[in-house]
Write an enzyme that holds these catalytic residues in place. Structure first.
Site, PDB file in Angstrom:
ATOM      1  CG  HIS A   1       1.524  17.735  21.162  1.00 43.66           C
ATOM      2  ND1 HIS A   1       0.808  18.775  20.621  1.00 43.66           N
ATOM      3  CD2 HIS A   1       0.611  16.854  21.636  1.00 43.66           C
ATOM      4  CE1 HIS A   1      -0.477  18.546  20.775  1.00 43.66           C
ATOM      5  NE2 HIS A   1      -0.633  17.381  21.370  1.00 43.66           N
TER       6      HIS A   1
ATOM      7  CG  ASP B   1      -0.079  14.300  28.461  1.00 44.57           C
ATOM      8  OD1 ASP B   1      -0.150  14.465  27.233  1.00 44.57           O
ATOM      9  OD2 ASP B   1      -0.980  14.647  29.261  1.00 44.57           O
ATOM     10  CB  ILE B   2      -0.349  17.759  32.713  1.00 50.25           C
ATOM     11  CG1 ILE B   2      -0.488  18.299  34.124  1.00 50.25           C
ATOM     12  CG2 ILE B   2      -1.578  18.034  31.904  1.00 50.25           C
ATOM     13  CD1 ILE B   2       0.805  18.488  34.840  1.00 50.25           C
TER      14      ILE B   2
ATOM     15  CD  GLN C   1      -2.512  19.962  16.549  1.00 51.66           C
ATOM     16  OE1 GLN C   1      -2.814  19.791  15.362  1.00 51.66           O
ATOM     17  NE2 GLN C   1      -1.409  20.586  16.911  1.00 51.66           N
TER      18      GLN C   1
ATOM     19  CG  ASN D   1      -4.203  13.401  18.653  1.00 56.43           C
ATOM     20  OD1 ASN D   1      -4.302  12.280  18.160  1.00 56.43           O
ATOM     21  ND2 ASN D   1      -4.284  13.610  19.965  1.00 56.43           N
TER      22      ASN D   1
ATOM     23  CG  HIS E   1       0.233  12.199  22.244  1.00 61.70           C
ATOM     24  ND1 HIS E   1      -0.168  12.581  23.495  1.00 61.70           N
ATOM     25  CD2 HIS E   1      -0.381  13.055  21.384  1.00 61.70           C
ATOM     26  CE1 HIS E   1      -0.996  13.612  23.412  1.00 61.70           C
ATOM     27  NE2 HIS E   1      -1.146  13.923  22.139  1.00 61.70           N
TER      28      HIS E   1
HETATM   29  P1  5GP Z   1      -3.575  16.768  21.969  1.00 60.66           P
HETATM   30  O1  5GP Z   1      -4.983  16.331  22.169  1.00 60.66           O
HETATM   31  O2  5GP Z   1      -3.484  18.224  21.550  1.00 60.66           O
HETATM   32  O3  5GP Z   1      -2.815  15.862  21.049  1.00 60.66           O
HETATM   33  O4  5GP Z   1      -2.879  16.585  23.363  1.00 60.66           O
HETATM   34  C1  5GP Z   1      -2.450  17.621  24.186  1.00 60.66           C
HETATM   35  C2  5GP Z   1      -1.802  16.959  25.369  1.00 60.66           C
HETATM   36  O5  5GP Z   1      -1.121  17.936  26.125  1.00 60.66           O
HETATM   37  C3  5GP Z   1      -2.814  16.278  26.311  1.00 60.66           C
HETATM   38  O6  5GP Z   1      -2.457  14.920  26.450  1.00 60.66           O
HETATM   39  C4  5GP Z   1      -2.673  17.070  27.601  1.00 60.66           C
HETATM   40  O7  5GP Z   1      -2.805  16.268  28.743  1.00 60.66           O
HETATM   41  C5  5GP Z   1      -1.290  17.678  27.483  1.00 60.66           C
HETATM   42  N1  5GP Z   1      -1.143  18.935  28.186  1.00 60.66           N
HETATM   43  C6  5GP Z   1      -1.943  20.020  28.060  1.00 60.66           C
HETATM   44  N2  5GP Z   1      -1.498  21.020  28.855  1.00 60.66           N
HETATM   45  C7  5GP Z   1      -0.379  20.564  29.463  1.00 60.66           C
HETATM   46  C8  5GP Z   1       0.531  21.148  30.410  1.00 60.66           C
HETATM   47  O8  5GP Z   1       0.411  22.285  30.831  1.00 60.66           O
HETATM   48  N3  5GP Z   1       1.565  20.363  30.809  1.00 60.66           N
HETATM   49  C9  5GP Z   1       1.748  19.097  30.350  1.00 60.66           C
HETATM   50  N4  5GP Z   1       2.793  18.418  30.820  1.00 60.66           N
HETATM   51  N5  5GP Z   1       0.907  18.525  29.475  1.00 60.66           N
HETATM   52  C10 5GP Z   1      -0.153  19.235  29.034  1.00 60.66           C
END
Ligand code: 5GP
Ligand code: ZN
Length: 133
Positions: free
Chosen positions: A99, A30-31, A93, A86, A101
């Site tokens: 995805h 995760d970034i 989400q 999420n 986590h």
């Molecule tokens: P969500 O809140 O949708 O469950 O989480 C999305 C996740 O994707 C976040 O933890 C965010 O840091 C990660 N993320 C978003 N854009 C990128 C990206 O371009 N590269 C990577 N490696 N992770 C990303």
């Protein structure tokens, strides 16, 4: 899907730090990590959420969770894990491509557990809720 950031990662249009890949799934760091080794595991096909994913691919995805956890276990030696996703806006989400986590946990890392996500029973007792099923 056009415009989907995770589809762009799958297609190699956006770089990523891959820790596991096979024909159907991709797992990358995760970034914006919330833990050392915070990883997201995705199906390569675009599916907004679990309901949209083909059942065979759901099985691949679930089996891949263990493979990714084992890799993290070997390299980072965490004391535990939290694993989840999420689902939907109300579930937090942000990226509309399913995805999982995978959060390695370490003693005294200051984090909580699944119970810390929400604590609001909506004013209904367990007995009232079960009648709805
Ligand atoms: P969500 O809140 O949708 O469950 O989480 C999305 C996740 O994707 C976040 O933890 C965010 O840091 C990660 N993320 C978003 N854009 C990128 C990206 O371009 N590269 C990577 N490696 N992770 C990303
Ligand atoms: Zn996508």
């Amino acid at each position: 899907m056009q415009g989907c950031i995770f589809c762009k990662i799958v297609n190699g249009e956006i770089p990523n730090y891959t820790i596991h890949e096979d024909a159907h799934v991709l797992a990358f760091l995760d970034i914006n990590p919330h833990a050392k080794g915070h990883t997201v595991l995705i199906p390569k096909v675009h599916a907004e959420n679990l309901f949209d994913l083909n059942k065979e691919l759901s099985k691949d995805l679930f089996l891949s969770i263990e493979i990714v956890m084992e890799k993290i276990e070997l390299v980072l030696h965490p004391d535990g894990f939290n694993v989840g996703w999420n689902h939907g806006e109300a579930g937090g989400q942000e990226v509309s491509h399913l995805h999982i986590h995978i959060l390695p946990r370490f003693e005294n890392d200051g984090g909580g557990n699944v119970h810390s996500i929400v604590n609001n029973d909506g004013g209904m007792s367990v007995e009232e809720v079960i009648k709805l099923f």
